[in-house]
Scaffold this motif. Structure first.
Motif, PDB file in Angstrom:
ATOM      1  N   GLU A 120      12.273  16.956  -6.306  1.00  0.00           N
ATOM      2  CA  GLU A 120      13.162  16.700  -5.173  1.00  0.00           C
ATOM      3  C   GLU A 120      14.416  15.966  -5.642  1.00  0.00           C
ATOM      4  N   GLY A 121      15.416  15.975  -4.781  1.00  0.00           N
ATOM      5  CA  GLY A 121      16.649  15.236  -5.059  1.00  0.00           C
ATOM      6  C   GLY A 121      17.369  15.684  -6.313  1.00  0.00           C
ATOM      7  N   ARG A 122      17.894  14.700  -7.034  1.00  0.00           N
ATOM      8  CA  ARG A 122      18.689  14.954  -8.243  1.00  0.00           C
ATOM      9  C   ARG A 122      17.912  15.723  -9.298  1.00  0.00           C
ATOM     10  N   ASN A 123      16.656  15.374  -9.512  1.00  0.00           N
ATOM     11  CA  ASN A 123      15.868  16.046 -10.557  1.00  0.00           C
ATOM     12  C   ASN A 123      15.676  17.526 -10.251  1.00  0.00           C
ATOM     13  N   ARG A 124      15.496  17.859  -8.975  1.00  0.00           N
ATOM     14  CA  ARG A 124      15.356  19.274  -8.605  1.00  0.00           C
ATOM     15  C   ARG A 124      16.670  20.017  -8.866  1.00  0.00           C
ATOM     16  N   VAL A 125      17.798  19.402  -8.526  1.00  0.00           N
ATOM     17  CA  VAL A 125      19.097  20.045  -8.743  1.00  0.00           C
ATOM     18  C   VAL A 125      19.322  20.327 -10.226  1.00  0.00           C
ATOM     19  N   LYS A 248      10.668  13.358 -18.104  1.00  0.00           N
ATOM     20  CA  LYS A 248       9.608  12.571 -17.476  1.00  0.00           C
ATOM     21  C   LYS A 248       9.325  13.058 -16.051  1.00  0.00           C
ATOM     22  N   ALA A 249      10.346  13.551 -15.380  1.00  0.00           N
ATOM     23  CA  ALA A 249      10.152  14.076 -14.024  1.00  0.00           C
ATOM     24  C   ALA A 249       9.532  15.463 -14.056  1.00  0.00           C
ATOM     25  N   LEU A 250       9.858  16.246 -15.093  1.00  0.00           N
ATOM     26  CA  LEU A 250       9.379  17.630 -15.165  1.00  0.00           C
ATOM     27  C   LEU A 250       7.891  17.715 -15.482  1.00  0.00           C
ATOM     28  N   LYS A 251       7.408  16.868 -16.367  1.00  0.00           N
ATOM     29  CA  LYS A 251       6.020  16.967 -16.816  1.00  0.00           C
ATOM     30  C   LYS A 251       5.005  16.896 -15.677  1.00  0.00           C
ATOM     31  N   VAL A 263       5.707  24.158 -20.833  1.00  0.00           N
ATOM     32  CA  VAL A 263       7.014  24.170 -20.169  1.00  0.00           C
ATOM     33  C   VAL A 263       7.817  22.941 -20.556  1.00  0.00           C
ATOM     34  N   ASN A 264       9.069  23.167 -20.967  1.00  0.00           N
ATOM     35  CA  ASN A 264      10.017  22.076 -21.147  1.00  0.00           C
ATOM     36  C   ASN A 264      11.341  22.484 -20.516  1.00  0.00           C
ATOM     37  N   CYS A 265      12.347  21.657 -20.640  1.00  0.00           N
ATOM     38  CA  CYS A 265      13.634  21.955 -20.001  1.00  0.00           C
ATOM     39  C   CYS A 265      14.223  23.278 -20.481  1.00  0.00           C
ATOM     40  N   HIS A 266      14.051  23.592 -21.765  1.00  0.00           N
ATOM     41  CA  HIS A 266      14.646  24.806 -22.330  1.00  0.00           C
ATOM     42  C   HIS A 266      13.956  26.069 -21.816  1.00  0.00           C
TER      43      HIS A 266
END
Length: 323
Positions: A120-125, A248-251, A263-266
């Motif tokens: 949610e919020g900034r991390n989702r964007v 840290k938010a994605l994991k 899954v990672n950011c890339h």
């Protein structure tokens, strides 16, 4: 804190003089330190091709590093010897690291949505921009207000990998949340400006335009929550969000979404390219959007979606069809 080595500081100055990025600077200095430590702290001027060959071979045989890691170490040592010390190494003939043939991990559109719904919020964007625009996480976090065009739905990446600029897509679904985040970032900038500080600026530009940090266009869209010292000038400033915050938010989001791939950011950049190709987008267009120098780099995604064996039927399917 240990006193910086005059030799290492000289190398740092040379890299900055030649316009290398801070990421390259840190990487090169790391491998040069490793090279010196491997040879029991001998000064590089007392060593040469033999020692470089021994170090690179050790990385491949004992450390089992990836081929790209070995290349970075080689580039660092070549820079030090050829560009700075003016010592020619000649033909090294070292043991090459084994080339790793790995396909990128790609999410299905359903898996992407499941993960996004846990954010949610900034991390989702941020994750939506990685997937919707094919950005690297460092490129996304480094975006400034002037790099986003909400009218034409485009994103301009400045000084991307290889010191290249490029333009890519911006999802219309992100116009509203980005407008809100930009407004919040500009409020932070105004408060910082009242204290005489602002967003961190490229060193040369800051010298030429000392008041540019007050210009809204230079504000980071995803600013850090704290002020810090500029890595080159030492002046107090506000940098962009650190990529560890996003990781840290994605994991936990991936875990809650019950997606069992690594899954990672890339991964979202890989998924961006793969899904465009699956939807019929021309591979040259995808190459430009990703910023690849060579189309052969982009072609890896045709292997992910099976285009390289299009029309081929599994023999098991033929067997079942005959029964």
């Amino acid at each position: 804190m240990a006193t910086p080595s005059p030799f290492m500081e000289m190398l740092r100055s040379e890299m900055r003089l030649r316009g290398h990025s801070l990421r390259t600077e840190k990487s090169y200095l790391y491998w040069i330190r490793q090279f010196i430590r491997f040879h029991n702290m001998k000064h590089p001027t007392e060593m040469g091709a033999k020692e470089v060959k021994g170090f690179l071979t050790w990385l491949a045989v004992e450390r089992h590093v990836a081929v790209n890691t070995q290349k970075v170490a080689l580039n660092a040592l070549v820079f030090m010897y050829h560009k700075v010390l003016k010592i020619e190494l000649g033909e090294l003939g070292f043991k090459l690291a084994q080339k790793q043939q790995r396909l990128p991990i790609v999410l299905t559109p359903e898996e992407v949505l499941k993960i996004l719904n846990q954010l949610e919020g900034r991390n989702r964007v941020i994750i939506e921009m990685l997937y919707g625009s094919g950005l690297r996480v460092s490129e996304c976090l480094g975006l400034r207000v002037q790099d986003i065009c909400l009218t034409s739905c485009s994103v301009t990446v400045r000084d991307g990998k290889g010191n290249k600029d490029r333009q890519t897509l911006l999802s219309q679904n992100l116009i509203e949340p980005l407008t809100s985040l930009i407004s919040e970032a500009l409020v932070v900038q105004r408060r910082d400006n009242e204290k005489g500080v602002g967003p961190s600026m490229p060193f040369a530009l800051a010298k030429k335009y000392p008041k540019a940090f007050k210009t809204p266009g230079w504000m980071f869209i995803f600013p850090s929550s704290k002020l810090c010292a500029h890595p080159i000038t030492g002046e107090l400033c506000r940098h962009h969000l650190h990529d560890s915050v996003v990781r840290k938010a994605l994991k936990p989001a991936v875990a809650k979404a019950a997606v069992y791939k690594k899954v990672n950011c890339h991964t979202f950049r890989h998924s961006f390219a793969t899904h465009l190709l699956q939807n019929g987008c021309d591979i040259r267009t995808v190459q430009e959007l990703l910023g690849h120098n060579d189309v052969s780099t982009t072609q890896i995604y045709t292997h992910v979606i099976g285009q390289h064996y299009a029309g081929t039927m599994s023999p098991l399917d033929r067997l079942k069809g005959a029964t």
